[in-house]
Design an enzyme around this catalytic site. Structure first.
Site, PDB file in Angstrom:
ATOM      1  N   ASN A 189      -2.914  -9.963  -3.287  1.00 42.21           N
ATOM      2  CA  ASN A 189      -2.554 -10.046  -1.873  1.00 42.21           C
ATOM      3  C   ASN A 189      -3.642 -10.880  -1.203  1.00 42.21           C
ATOM      4  OD1 ASN A 189      -2.021  -9.729   0.815  1.00 42.21           O
ATOM      5  ND2 ASN A 189      -2.408  -7.512   0.888  1.00 42.21           N
ATOM      6  N   TRP A 190      -3.309 -12.116  -0.924  1.00 38.33           N
ATOM      7  CA  TRP A 190      -4.320 -13.021  -0.357  1.00 38.33           C
ATOM      8  C   TRP A 190      -4.650 -12.686   1.091  1.00 38.33           C
ATOM      9  CZ3 TRP A 190      -2.755 -18.686  -2.175  1.00 38.33           C
ATOM     10  CH2 TRP A 190      -2.848 -18.766  -3.575  1.00 38.33           C
ATOM     11  N   LYS A 191      -3.814 -11.859   1.730  1.00 35.59           N
ATOM     12  CA  LYS A 191      -3.973 -11.552   3.160  1.00 35.59           C
ATOM     13  C   LYS A 191      -4.050 -12.873   3.935  1.00 35.59           C
ATOM     14  CE  LYS A 191      -5.852  -7.118   1.905  1.00 35.59           C
ATOM     15  NZ  LYS A 191      -6.692  -5.976   2.231  1.00 35.59           N
TER      16      LYS A 191
ATOM     17  N   HIS B 192       2.144  -2.676   4.548  1.00 36.68           N
ATOM     18  CA  HIS B 192       0.711  -2.661   4.249  1.00 36.68           C
ATOM     19  C   HIS B 192      -0.011  -1.920   5.373  1.00 36.68           C
ATOM     20  CE1 HIS B 192      -3.390  -3.934   3.497  1.00 36.68           C
ATOM     21  NE2 HIS B 192      -2.999  -4.193   2.263  1.00 36.68           N
TER      22      HIS B 192
ATOM     23  N   GLU C 218      -2.580  -2.551   6.927  1.00 34.45           N
ATOM     24  CA  GLU C 218      -3.045  -3.418   8.019  1.00 34.45           C
ATOM     25  C   GLU C 218      -1.911  -3.694   9.003  1.00 34.45           C
ATOM     26  OE1 GLU C 218      -4.677  -6.380   5.400  1.00 34.45           O
ATOM     27  OE2 GLU C 218      -6.205  -4.934   4.802  1.00 34.45           O
TER      28      GLU C 218
ATOM     29  N   GLU D 247      -2.180   2.674  -1.714  1.00 31.21           N
ATOM     30  CA  GLU D 247      -3.416   2.048  -1.243  1.00 31.21           C
ATOM     31  C   GLU D 247      -4.100   2.985  -0.249  1.00 31.21           C
ATOM     32  OE1 GLU D 247      -3.184  -2.521  -1.834  1.00 31.21           O
ATOM     33  OE2 GLU D 247      -2.620  -2.036   0.212  1.00 31.21           O
TER      34      GLU D 247
ATOM     35  N   GLY E 215     -10.899  -2.915   0.978  1.00 32.68           N
ATOM     36  CA  GLY E 215     -11.937  -3.825   1.463  1.00 32.68           C
ATOM     37  C   GLY E 215     -13.289  -3.169   1.681  1.00 32.68           C
TER      38      GLY E 215
ATOM     39  N   SER F 143      -9.941  -1.992  -3.358  1.00 37.24           N
ATOM     40  CA  SER F 143     -11.189  -2.329  -4.060  1.00 37.24           C
ATOM     41  C   SER F 143     -11.039  -2.307  -5.573  1.00 37.24           C
ATOM     42  CB  SER F 143     -12.337  -1.419  -3.597  1.00 37.24           C
ATOM     43  OG  SER F 143     -12.572  -1.603  -2.204  1.00 37.24           O
TER      44      SER F 143
HETATM   45  P1  13P Z   1      -9.043  -5.000  -1.473  1.00 38.16           P
HETATM   46  O1  13P Z   1      -8.753  -5.223  -2.939  1.00 38.16           O
HETATM   47  O2  13P Z   1      -9.747  -6.164  -0.838  1.00 38.16           O
HETATM   48  O3  13P Z   1      -9.701  -3.687  -1.216  1.00 38.16           O
HETATM   49  O4  13P Z   1      -7.616  -4.950  -0.733  1.00 38.16           O
HETATM   50  C1  13P Z   1      -6.639  -4.125  -1.251  1.00 38.16           C
HETATM   51  C2  13P Z   1      -5.379  -4.400  -0.531  1.00 38.16           C
HETATM   52  O5  13P Z   1      -5.248  -4.123   0.641  1.00 38.16           O
HETATM   53  C3  13P Z   1      -4.296  -5.058  -1.282  1.00 38.16           C
HETATM   54  O6  13P Z   1      -3.118  -5.058  -0.568  1.00 38.16           O
END
Ligand code: 13P
Length: 249
Positions: free
Chosen positions: A8-10, A95, A97, A166, A172, A210
């Protein structure tokens, strides 16, 4: 079942950075990867990445969000059929976020999953508790509520989704759920899916939060962890490749 490692590149990348990252991944991928692989990229880069991965049959394309509506006056939204037209096999929905910063509710997430399925795009439905919810002993209750909405709206199609557990406190932060902690929640989700479909064994339940080159193997060794949804480590080709390499068959 074949495990799935999805990046997931966000909201990261640029035309130049995407190309460099994918070229490095292509160069390092084994000819026969043991797992399925996907990259979920920002919408403006779908066309670019679709083209770049044309020569990488092991890598599928995904988006990070989708409208619950099929078409119409919804400024700024992207429909599932548009994602499909650009070669998306997957789309992340719900997600944390988006739940946190865009007010997405369980019902909205369920409708987005339905729109994706209707267009032939596999939704990767994210569930997960916050730190406060975990500390209050509400983890099970929260993830079950989030998944229940998607089951309720999608009926027998539920076996077509991918679930991603998640924990919000692990995203993160460098804090990962231990393999045992994650497995407990994955087993809860599997049981819930079993009550909804006799195909629950083939629903992939990914872990995200993470996950990195060092901890991937132990997480992916758990009985109900069928892959990973990788944020930060998916932006670094060596790390992403190590996770792919660490994935048990
Ligand atoms: P990280 O791997 O940066 O913790 O992010 C996880 C995530 O939100 C994947 O969708």
């Amino acid at each position: 079942m074949k495990k799935l490692i999805a990046g997931n590149w966000k909201m990261n990348g640029s035309l130049a950075a995407n190309e460099a990252l994918l070229r490095e991944i292509a160069a390092g991928l084994p000819t026969q990867a043991a797992c399925a692989i996907a990259v979920c990229v920002p919408a403006p880069y779908l066309a670019q990445v679709h083209e770049l991965i044309a020569a990488m049959p092991a890598v599928a394309l995904g988006a990070q969000d989708v409208s619950s509506q099929a078409a119409g006056a919804f400024t700024g939204e992207v429909s599932a059929s548009m994602l499909r037209e650009f070669g998306c096999r997957y789309v992340i929905v719900g997600h944390s976020e988006r739940r946190q910063y865009h007010g997405e509710t369980d019902a909205m997430v369920a409708d987005k999953a339905k729109a994706a399925l209707a267009a032939g795009v596999t939704p990767i439905v994210c569930v997960g508790e916050t730190l406060a919810e975990r500390e209050a002993g509400q983890t099970e209750q929260v993830v079950k509520r989030q998944l229940a909405a998607v089951i309720h709206t999608n009926g027998h199609c539920i076996s077509e989704i991918v679930v991603a557990y998640e924990p919000v406190w692990a995203i993160g932060t460098g804090k990962t759920a231990t393999p045992e902690e994650a497995q407990v929640v994955h087993a809860v989700l599997r049981t819930q899916l079993k009550a909804a479909t006799d195909q629950a064994a083939r629903v992939k339940i990914l872990y995200g939060g993470s996950m990195n080159a060092a901890n991937a193997a132990s997480l992916l060794a758990q009985a109900d962890i069928d892959g990973g949804l990788i944020g930060g480590a998916s932006l670094k080709a060596p790390d992403f490749l190590k996770i792919v390499a660490a994935t048990p068959v």
